[in-house]
Design an enzyme around this catalytic site. Sequence first.
Site, mmCIF file in Angstrom:
data_model
loop_
_atom_site.group_PDB
_atom_site.id
_atom_site.type_symbol
_atom_site.label_atom_id
_atom_site.label_comp_id
_atom_site.label_asym_id
_atom_site.label_seq_id
_atom_site.Cartn_x
_atom_site.Cartn_y
_atom_site.Cartn_z
ATOM 1 C CD GLU A 124 -2.692 -1.260 2.509
ATOM 2 O OE1 GLU A 124 -3.869 -1.587 2.425
ATOM 3 O OE2 GLU A 124 -2.120 -1.039 3.585
HETATM 4 C C1 NGO Z 1 -3.869 -4.707 5.012
HETATM 5 C C2 NGO Z 1 -2.952 -3.545 5.298
HETATM 6 C C3 NGO Z 1 -2.689 -3.367 6.789
HETATM 7 C C4 NGO Z 1 -3.981 -3.440 7.599
HETATM 8 C C5 NGO Z 1 -4.672 -4.756 7.280
HETATM 9 C C6 NGO Z 1 -5.997 -4.864 8.019
HETATM 10 C C7 NGO Z 1 -1.741 -5.274 4.502
HETATM 11 C C8 NGO Z 1 -0.642 -6.113 4.039
HETATM 12 N N1 NGO Z 1 -1.743 -3.969 4.616
HETATM 13 O O1 NGO Z 1 -2.908 -5.782 4.927
HETATM 14 O O2 NGO Z 1 -2.045 -2.130 7.013
HETATM 15 O O3 NGO Z 1 -3.688 -3.383 8.962
HETATM 16 O O4 NGO Z 1 -4.934 -4.899 5.906
HETATM 17 O O5 NGO Z 1 -6.689 -6.040 7.758
#
Ligand code: NGO
Length: 522
Positions: free
Chosen positions: A328
Amino acid sequence: MLKRRWAVAGALGIAAVTVAVVVAVNSGHDTHEVTRTVGWTDVLPAPVSAVASGATFTLAEGAPIVANSDAAAPIGEYLSRLLGHGTAVRRAASPAAGGIAVLLDPAAPEGPEAYQLDVDADGVTIRARTAVGLFWGVQTLRQLLPAGGGAIAIPGGRIVDRPRLPYRGVMLDVARHFFSVADVERLIDLSTMYKVNYLHLHLTDDQGWRIAVDNWPRLATEGGRSHVDGGAGGYYTKDDYRAIVEYAAARFVTVVPEVDLPGHVNAALASYPELNCDGKAPAPYTGINVGFSALCVDDPDTDRFLNDVLGELAAITPGPYLHIGGDEATAMTPEAYAKVVTRAQAIVSAHGKTLVGWHQVAGASLAKDAVLEFWDRSSYAGPDAVNAVAAGHKVILAPANRAYLDQKYDENTRIGLSWAGPTSVQAAYDWDPATVLSNVKEASVLGVEGALWTETVTTMADIEYLLFPRLAAVAEIGWSPASTHDWAGFSARLGAQAPRWTALGVHFARTGDVPWVAGPPA
Ligand code: NGO
């Protein structure tokens, strides 16, 4: 203390033979309780082969525990502590009548974690080629202990067992909320009951930086000061971290530390103005949004930061893996992203470590041994990841709709997120690592991981509530042969864990879809 707990936990197993079904209400779930004998078919994860003989071995108070080598002795000691035995572990080449032997044996079943467990009328023998194999044999034996009072009756037979996949992980996010060393140690103890062998610590994120870095002290002292919704935060000193690593290693668990880059870095940016392109530190962040922060790519301070942080982490991490996050990073261009991740990869390799990253890191140029961790809901990881796997990269599977154990069980669950769920116990169990990704064959799968993000998780009881029972499901997916896959069988095995969890004070979710075995009595 432990002894009493085990005695109580097991008492049910032999005393209760009639089946009763009770419906109780627990935390909003309708719960089905059954009263039945717990034994040979209840070992979880399901072993490769288990044949009951009908014999029974009765382990007397203070019965001898024998080990045949320096490597086997600590496992004998571990077992002795579990049983609450006062007796010292004896050194001997072969089993002592009436006792338990843990024997390193080159003729034991083949495989780095394989073991064989034999129970006959005279005693118990665990054989393995490796110490870790013996340790897993002891975890299996624990599940056969229907103790009661002074004498412990163990059902006879033979188990031959080895894991399907080498990596069975649990991830704990200590960034969104911080958890103590003692909490992490308890998590290790509960996870190893199900042969989990990797602990992935998500050490940094926008909301907190949880590991001391000598060359950048404010990362921890400033960046560690907050968590989601405010609060005091916290961080691990290097000695705290070493203590976790050592505790884990003594239980054959390898720690995989994660420093999340180049997004998810607000806590770092807030601690050092020079890490920001405009030289201004942002305010600490206590919300739960993602994707807004990014390292300043062409800044020499960023380079120094990467070198120091990854170098210092490598120095205190004996395990082979450094996880660099990589998810992300939407606040930067794909080119900038690839540049930082490629740089991080070079540093990780220079320290002799293997990079692990969330599967988006496939967009950078990676070393041959780099591992991708898949975390999407879909069955497709994107063209970069497909190419990376085709080029030989291994994959850890944490599919969000199965293995994200931060998701609610159902809409009534008191904590948890819901973007990839809700995830019932059955949903956490009903998947196959060989087919979860349309483009990935089992040979490319290093393993599986249950991930506990902690936006809504603030206490050890919360951790236990979301992980148990679902971590046992993910652990079985990683360990047991595909041929054992069967929800009815699994849910019965799972139900048999309830008295043990109750005896250990585990705040597990008594979900309505599992026939939980009753007891121990309050
Ligand atoms: C995503 C995000 C995290 C969140 C999570 C919550 C990833 C790899 N990045 O997973 O920052 O905490 O969802 O479910």
